[in-house]
Design a protein around this motif. Structure first.
Motif, PDB file in Angstrom:
ATOM      1  N   ALA A  87       0.837  -1.208   0.000  1.00 39.88           N
ATOM      2  CA  ALA A  87       0.000   0.000   0.000  1.00 39.88           C
ATOM      3  C   ALA A  87       0.870   1.257   0.000  1.00 39.88           C
ATOM      4  CB  ALA A  87      -0.939  -0.006   1.209  1.00 39.88           C
ATOM      5  N   LYS A 109      -4.415  -1.522  10.362  1.00 40.38           N
ATOM      6  CA  LYS A 109      -5.481  -1.081   9.462  1.00 40.38           C
ATOM      7  C   LYS A 109      -5.425   0.428   9.268  1.00 40.38           C
ATOM      8  CE  LYS A 109     -10.503  -1.260   8.828  1.00 40.38           C
ATOM      9  NZ  LYS A 109     -11.775  -1.781   9.390  1.00 40.38           N
ATOM     10  N   THR A 110      -5.215   1.156  10.347  1.00 37.33           N
ATOM     11  CA  THR A 110      -5.101   2.615  10.254  1.00 37.33           C
ATOM     12  C   THR A 110      -3.942   3.013   9.350  1.00 37.33           C
ATOM     13  OG1 THR A 110      -6.067   2.919  12.446  1.00 37.33           O
ATOM     14  CG2 THR A 110      -4.742   4.732  11.570  1.00 37.33           C
ATOM     15  N   LEU A 113      -4.731   2.261   5.604  1.00 36.38           N
ATOM     16  CA  LEU A 113      -5.703   3.167   5.000  1.00 36.38           C
ATOM     17  C   LEU A 113      -5.142   4.561   4.745  1.00 36.38           C
ATOM     18  CD1 LEU A 113      -8.971   2.178   6.903  1.00 36.38           C
ATOM     19  CD2 LEU A 113      -8.363   1.672   4.527  1.00 36.38           C
ATOM     20  N   GLN A 114      -3.972   4.860   5.284  1.00 34.96           N
ATOM     21  CA  GLN A 114      -3.347   6.148   4.997  1.00 34.96           C
ATOM     22  C   GLN A 114      -3.032   6.307   3.515  1.00 34.96           C
ATOM     23  OE1 GLN A 114       0.036   6.307   7.633  1.00 34.96           O
ATOM     24  NE2 GLN A 114      -1.192   6.828   9.430  1.00 34.96           N
ATOM     25  N   ALA A 116      -4.971   5.797   1.199  1.00 39.23           N
ATOM     26  CA  ALA A 116      -6.156   6.370   0.554  1.00 39.23           C
ATOM     27  C   ALA A 116      -6.121   7.891   0.529  1.00 39.23           C
ATOM     28  CB  ALA A 116      -7.420   5.885   1.254  1.00 39.23           C
ATOM     29  N   ASP A 117      -5.214   8.508   1.279  1.00 39.04           N
ATOM     30  CA  ASP A 117      -5.061   9.961   1.206  1.00 39.04           C
ATOM     31  C   ASP A 117      -4.434  10.389  -0.118  1.00 39.04           C
ATOM     32  OD1 ASP A 117      -6.076  10.207   3.789  1.00 39.04           O
ATOM     33  OD2 ASP A 117      -4.086  10.178   4.711  1.00 39.04           O
ATOM     34  N   LEU A 121      -8.291   3.626  -3.139  1.00 33.59           N
ATOM     35  CA  LEU A 121      -8.041   2.353  -2.452  1.00 33.59           C
ATOM     36  C   LEU A 121      -9.377   1.699  -2.137  1.00 33.59           C
ATOM     37  CD1 LEU A 121      -5.591   1.777   0.523  1.00 33.59           C
ATOM     38  CD2 LEU A 121      -7.965   1.018   0.671  1.00 33.59           C
ATOM     39  N   CYS A 122      -9.564   0.484  -2.572  1.00 31.45           N
ATOM     40  CA  CYS A 122     -10.778  -0.272  -2.246  1.00 31.45           C
ATOM     41  C   CYS A 122     -10.395  -1.389  -1.288  1.00 31.45           C
ATOM     42  CB  CYS A 122     -11.426  -0.852  -3.494  1.00 31.45           C
ATOM     43  SG  CYS A 122     -12.994  -1.709  -3.173  1.00 31.45           S
ATOM     44  N   PHE A 123     -10.900  -1.307  -0.072  1.00 34.89           N
ATOM     45  CA  PHE A 123     -10.608  -2.306   0.959  1.00 34.89           C
ATOM     46  C   PHE A 123     -11.918  -2.932   1.414  1.00 34.89           C
ATOM     47  CE2 PHE A 123     -10.178  -2.994   5.677  1.00 34.89           C
ATOM     48  CZ  PHE A 123      -9.481  -4.188   5.582  1.00 34.89           C
ATOM     49  N   HIS A 259     -10.872   6.188   0.327  1.00 34.21           N
ATOM     50  CA  HIS A 259     -11.130   4.830   0.808  1.00 34.21           C
ATOM     51  C   HIS A 259     -12.526   4.402   0.356  1.00 34.21           C
ATOM     52  CE1 HIS A 259     -12.263   2.148   4.485  1.00 34.21           C
ATOM     53  NE2 HIS A 259     -12.021   1.423   3.403  1.00 34.21           N
ATOM     54  N   ASP A 261     -15.188   0.858  -0.550  1.00 29.77           N
ATOM     55  CA  ASP A 261     -15.366  -0.564  -0.285  1.00 29.77           C
ATOM     56  C   ASP A 261     -16.241  -1.168  -1.375  1.00 29.77           C
ATOM     57  OD1 ASP A 261     -18.055  -0.038   0.359  1.00 29.77           O
ATOM     58  OD2 ASP A 261     -17.668  -0.029   2.515  1.00 29.77           O
TER      59      ASP A 261
END
Length: 269
Positions: A87, A109-110, A113-114, A116-117, A121-123, A259, A261
């Motif tokens: 990522a 996880k945090t 997901l960074q 996605a800034d 990003l598809c999680f 982010h 889904d």
């Protein structure tokens, strides 16, 4: 436009299933496998990805790093440590990423997901269409039945799965808890043994089964006095997940950083 998709963890079961899904997508003109990635030192390095996946030669040589891959979107169903690194690479190189890895600790996880800034990003814990439809059904059931029913989630997977409960089961619990304005961390019960006392109504129970070659089964029961409602999803092939992940990869092209889904991809929100 045919989207160029890289698959990491190609030596695993999901990697090969994704290769099959991408072969189908290439025939439809939407996406194609452009890179197959394995860990450094793997004996598969240099082999033809199509032959390794049992699909016949496709001319894509397996490589051992992202730096050697040409792609628009990366699909990652590996392990938390590897996904964090992948990522970060995608964020630094403006590459979209689809993540189906489960088993992240909260801080991991945090961190993941960074990315996605900086990139789309598809999680998701599960990329099958059916499971994501079930999330919507669970919201409805929780609103109608949740305060008057005991809620239990049972999931089953193959013997090789390393995390429990499954990411999908946890997502189901989160959907229900959010709908009922409960904190899953406080109301989840992950195992019962001995003299546990009477069940508290607000709890959400989880039970895990591991064995054989079960691809994935999830049942959520809303148990009220005099009646029971069950919402069940059973996957018979990993292609259910792989096709969804490929659909997500194509959907991410042209999206803003952020982010997303699978329910975003399917228009279920």
């Amino acid at each position: 436009m045919t989207v160029k998709v890289a698959v990491t963890g190609f030596g695993g079961r999901m990697g090969r299933s994704l290769a099959e899904a991408l072969t189908q997508a290439e025939a439809a003109g939407t996406a194609k496998l452009s890179a197959a990635i394995v860990r450094p030192g793997s004996s598969l390095t240099g082999a033809d990805a199509g032959e390794v996946a049992g699909l016949g030669r496709n001319g894509v040589a397996i490589v051992d790093s992202l730096e050697k891959a040409d792609f628009d979107v990366l699909i990652d169903f590996t392990a938390p440590a590897a996904t964090l690194s992948n990522a970060a690479y995608c964020a630094a190189n403006q590459k979209a990423i689809v993540i189906g890895t489960t088993g992240f600790a909260a801080d991991e996880k945090t961190q993941m997901l960074q990315a996605a800034d900086r990139v789309p990003l598809c999680f998701a814990s599960n990329f099958s269409t059916g499971v994501n439809l079930c999330f919507n059904l669970l919201e409805t059931a929780a609103r109608v039945l949740g305060d008057d029913a005991d809620i239990e989630i049972v999931e089953a997977h193959h013997r090789h799965k390393v995390d429990a409960p499954s990411g999908t089961a946890l997502s189901m619990g989160e959907v229900i808890a959010d709908t009922l304005e409960r904190d899953l961390a406080k109301v989840a019960v992950y195992g019962r043994e001995g003299q546990t006392g009477a069940r508290e109504r607000e709890t959400i129970g989880f039970a895990t089964v591991r064995g054989g070659d079960v691809v994935g089964e999830h049942t959520v029961s809303f148990l009220a006095d005099g009646e029971r409602v069950e919402i069940t999803h059973k996957a018979s092939s990993r292609l259910a997940f792989s096709r969804g992940a490929v659909r997500a990869a194509v959907w991410l092209i042209g999206r803003n950083a952020g982010h997303y889904d699978m329910r975003d991809v399917l228009g279920l929100k």
